[in-house]
Write a protein that holds these residues in place. Structure first.
Motif, short mmCIF file in Angstrom:
data_model
loop_
_atom_site.label_atom_id
_atom_site.label_comp_id
_atom_site.label_asym_id
_atom_site.label_seq_id
_atom_site.Cartn_x
_atom_site.Cartn_y
_atom_site.Cartn_z
N MET A 76 21.75 -16.48 -10.16
CA MET A 76 22.66 -15.58 -10.87
C MET A 76 23.55 -16.31 -11.87
SD MET A 76 23.79 -12.78 -7.96
CE MET A 76 24.78 -11.88 -9.16
N ASP A 77 23.42 -17.61 -11.97
CA ASP A 77 24.17 -18.39 -12.95
C ASP A 77 23.49 -18.22 -14.31
OD1 ASP A 77 25.07 -20.43 -14.67
OD2 ASP A 77 25.48 -21.78 -13.00
N PRO A 78 24.19 -17.67 -15.33
CA PRO A 78 23.58 -17.45 -16.64
C PRO A 78 22.93 -18.70 -17.25
CG PRO A 78 25.67 -16.30 -16.53
CD PRO A 78 25.57 -17.13 -15.29
N GLN A 79 23.53 -19.86 -16.99
CA GLN A 79 22.96 -21.10 -17.52
C GLN A 79 21.58 -21.38 -16.91
OE1 GLN A 79 24.59 -22.96 -19.82
NE2 GLN A 79 23.10 -24.63 -19.97
N LEU A 80 21.47 -21.17 -15.60
CA LEU A 80 20.19 -21.40 -14.93
C LEU A 80 19.18 -20.31 -15.29
CD1 LEU A 80 21.36 -22.53 -11.37
CD2 LEU A 80 20.88 -23.92 -13.39
#
Length: 514
Positions: free
Chosen positions: A110-114
Motif C-alpha cells: 500500500m506504499d505508493p512508492q512501492l
C-alpha cells in the motif's frame, strides 16, 4: 526378467519418493520457509495452514458477508463488505502484511512508492499464472507477458489513438441517444418523470458502444455476449474462493461444465462476427479497416514474414477487451449517476459545465477535454468506486522491493480501492464524495504519489482507458442535458464485488425531463 522387474520397481519407488518430496515441499516446507523469511523482515500475517492457507477463511467471510448484506450510508466504510478478508488482514496485521492463497504467500503493498516500483518494472513483477478455470474469463492480452504481451499491445494500440477515438465519437453518440435518451424520454413523457433502475439501460448502452466501435457486431450479439460474460464473472468469483489443484478443471462438476459451455458459445459468436468482418474486408466494401476487430484480423492474415497472431488468440483478445470495455464503463456510469443523485449540488455544477462548453449544440469530441467539473467528478467516482478493486503481481526470482528481500514465487496484492480510501493519503474525508480534491489535477490531489490508479499504471496501463473516459464524459454530458435525476426511495446503497464493483440491488433513480 527378474532384473527388469526389480529395475521397474526401483523406478516406481524413486518416482513415488520424488513425487512425495515435491508435494511436501510445495504444501509445507517452502511456505514455512517463506513465512519465516517474511516475519524476520518485520512483516506480519496469519500463520500458514496446510494446503489451504487462508482460503477457507476467505470463502467463509465472503459467504457470510453476502448472506448478511445490509444497506449502508454513503459515507460508511464499505470495504469490509466488498472485500471482508483483505480488510481483516490489513486492519489486523497492518498495511504491509501478508496472507496465504493456498500455499502461496501474498504480500499487501500500500506504499505508493512501492506500488510505483511494482507497476513500472513489468519485466520483474508479472501477473500470476491464472487458475486454468479463470482463463475462461481473464484471457488474451490481459494475461500475456513479455514479448507476447508486447506484440499484442503493438497490434491493438492503433485502435485507441486519438484519431480513432475521434472517429468513434459519432457511433458512440448514436448509441447514447438511441438507448438512453430516446428510451428514457418515452418513459417520462406521460408524467414528466419516471422511476426506474438505470443500470440495465446503461449496461445495454456500454455493450452497444463496444459492439459497434470495436467489433462491428449487432446490438443483439453484443447483448448476448454481455449476458454470457456476466454469468462467467460470477462463476469465476466462486472459483477464486477455493484452492486450485492440478486437474481440477477436468472434473465434470456442474460449475466446470457451465463455464466451458459459456466459453464455447462466446467463441462461436465471436468467430461468426470475425468471419463476417473478414468477408467485408476482403470484398473492399468498406475502406475503413482500422477498428479493433479489423486490426486483429489483419494480424491473423499477415503474410510478410511476421506470423501475427493466431485466430484463437484474436478471439481471446476479443473476449478480454469486450469484458473490460463493457463492464468497467458501465459501472463507472452507474456509480456516477448514483452519486450525482445523492449530491444535487454537484449535479447542478456538472450540468452548468456541460452548458458552458457545448451551449445548445450537441456534444462534440473536441469539447470533452474542456469539461473540467465533469472530469473532476469522474475521477472522484473512480477513486471511491474503482471498477477494479485489487490487482496482483508475482516475481519468479528472488528480488528486492524497497527494503524487502522477496523470495521467488511470492505474490503481491495491490489493493487499489484500499489505497484510494486511505485517509493518510486523501485526508479525513477520504470516504466522502468530494470532486473538489481533483480541481488542480491528479498530481496535486495525490501529492505526486502513485495513489490513484483505477486503470493500473506504467507500461501495462489499460489500453482502453481513454476510450472509457471519453464514453463516460459523452454519456454524462448527454444525460445531464436531457434529464435531472434523484435517488428513488427504493434505492438501497449496498456496493457489491463481482469481479468489478457494482450496486448490489441496482440503481433505482427518479428521472425528470428537462
Amino acid at each position: 526378467m527378474t532384473t527388469m522387474l526389480s529395475l521397474l520397481a526401483s523406478l516406481v519407488v524413486i518416482g513415488g519418493a520424488w513425487w512425495a518430496w515435491t508435494v511436501v515441499r510445495w504444501v509445507w516446507l517452502r511456505p514455512r520457509a517463506i513465512e519465516k523469511c517474511l516475519r524476520q523482515q518485520g512483516l506480519n500475517g496469519p500463520p500458514y495452514k496446510l494446503l489451504h492457507g487462508d482460503m477457507k477463511q476467505m470463502s467463509a467471510m465472503a459467504r457470510h458477508t453476502a448472506m448478511n448484506a445490509k444497506p449502508i450510508g454513503f459515507s460508511d466504510d464499505f470495504l469490509p463488505v466488498i472485500l471482508p478478508f483483505y480488510h481483516h488482514i490489513i486492519h489486523t496485521y497492518g498495511k504491509q502484511s501478508f496472507a496465504w492463497i493456498g500455499p502461496v504467500a501474498r504480500i499487501n503493498i500500500m506504499d505508493p512508492q512501492l506500488i510505483r516500483e511494482v507497476l513500472v518494472n513489468n519485466k520483474v513483477y508479472k501477473k500470476p499464472t491464472p487458475n486454468p478455470l479463470v482463463r475462461f474469463l481473464v484471457s488474451g492480452i490481459s494475461s500475456y507477458e513479455d514479448q507476447k504481451w508486447a506484440k499484442h499491445r503493438k497490434i491493438l494500440a492503433p485502435a485507441f489513438t486519438q484519431d480513432r477515438l475521434k472517429h468513434m465519437f459519432s457511433a458512440m453518440y448514436t448509441s447514447c441517444n438511441d438507448i438512453l435518451v430516446t428510451q428514457w424520454t418515452k418513459l417520462v413523457s406521460e408524467n414528466g418523470f419516471c422511476e426506474l433502475d438505470v443500470q440495465p439501460y446503461i449496461d445495454d448502452f456500454t455493450s452497444d458502444v463496444i459492439s459497434r466501435n470495436a467489433f462491428g457486431s449487432s446490438y443483439e450479439q453484443g447483448r448476448r455476449i454481455y449476458q454470457l460474460q456476466k454469468e462467467q464473472a460470477m462463476l469465476t468469483c466462486q472459483v477464486l474462493q477455493s484452492v486450485y489443484f492440478p486437474g481440477r478443471r477436468f472434473l465434470p462438476t456442474k460449475k466446470n461444465k457451465r463455464m466451458k459451455e459459456i466459453d464455447t458459445e462466446l467463441k462461436s459468436i465471436l468467430s461468426k462476427v470475425m468471419e463476417k468482418k473478414e468477408r467485408v474486408m476482403l470484398s473492399r466494401e468498406s475502406g475503413d479497416h482500422e477498428d479493433l476487430l479489423s486490426l486483429l484480423l489483419k494480424s491473423t492474415m499477415t503474410t510478410n514474414g511476421d506470423p501475427g497472431m493466431s485466430v484463437d488468440e484474436a478471439i481471446e483478445d476479443c473476449k478480454s477487451l469486450y469484458f473490460a470495455g463493457q463492464e468497467s464503463s458501465s459501472n463507472l456510469l452507474v456509480w456516477t449517476m448514483i452519486l450525482l443523485s445523492q449530491h444535487q449540488r454537484w449535479q447542478t455544477k456538472a450540468r452548468e459545465d456541460v452548458h458552458q462548453v457545448f451551449g445548445q449544440n450537441k456534444p462534440n469530441y473536441e469539447g470533452l477535454s474542456r469539461l473540467k467539473v465533469v472530469t473532476m467528478i469522474l475521477y472522484e467516482v473512480l477513486r471511491l468506486y474503482s471498477p477494479g478493486t485489487i490487482m496482483t503481481r508475482t516475481t519468479y526470482n528472488e528480488t528486492k522491493l524497497g527494503e524487502l528481500t522477496v523470495p521467488a514465487g511470492v505474490q503481491f496484492l495491490l489493493p487499489i480501492i484500499f489505497v484510494h480510501h486511505d485517509p493518510e493519503i486523501w485526508g479525513k474525508d477520504a470516504k466522502e464524495f468530494n470532486p473538489e480534491r481533483f480541481s488542480e489535477g491528479i498530481a496535486k490531489a495525490t501529492k505526486n504519489k502513485l495513489a490513484f490508479f483505477p486503470f493500473s499504471w506504467g507500461p501495462r496501463i489499460c489500453i482502453g482507458n481513454n476510450f472509457a473516459l471519453m464514453e463516460a464524459k459523452l454519456a454524462i454530458s448527454t444525460i445531464l442535458r436531457n434529464f435531472s435525476f434523484e435517488l428513488s426511495p427504493s434505492y438501497t446503497h449496498s456496493p457489491s464485488y463481482v469481479v468489478t464493483l457494482q450496486p448490489r440491488y441496482g440503481a433505482h433513480l427518479i428521472l425528470h425531463k428537462i
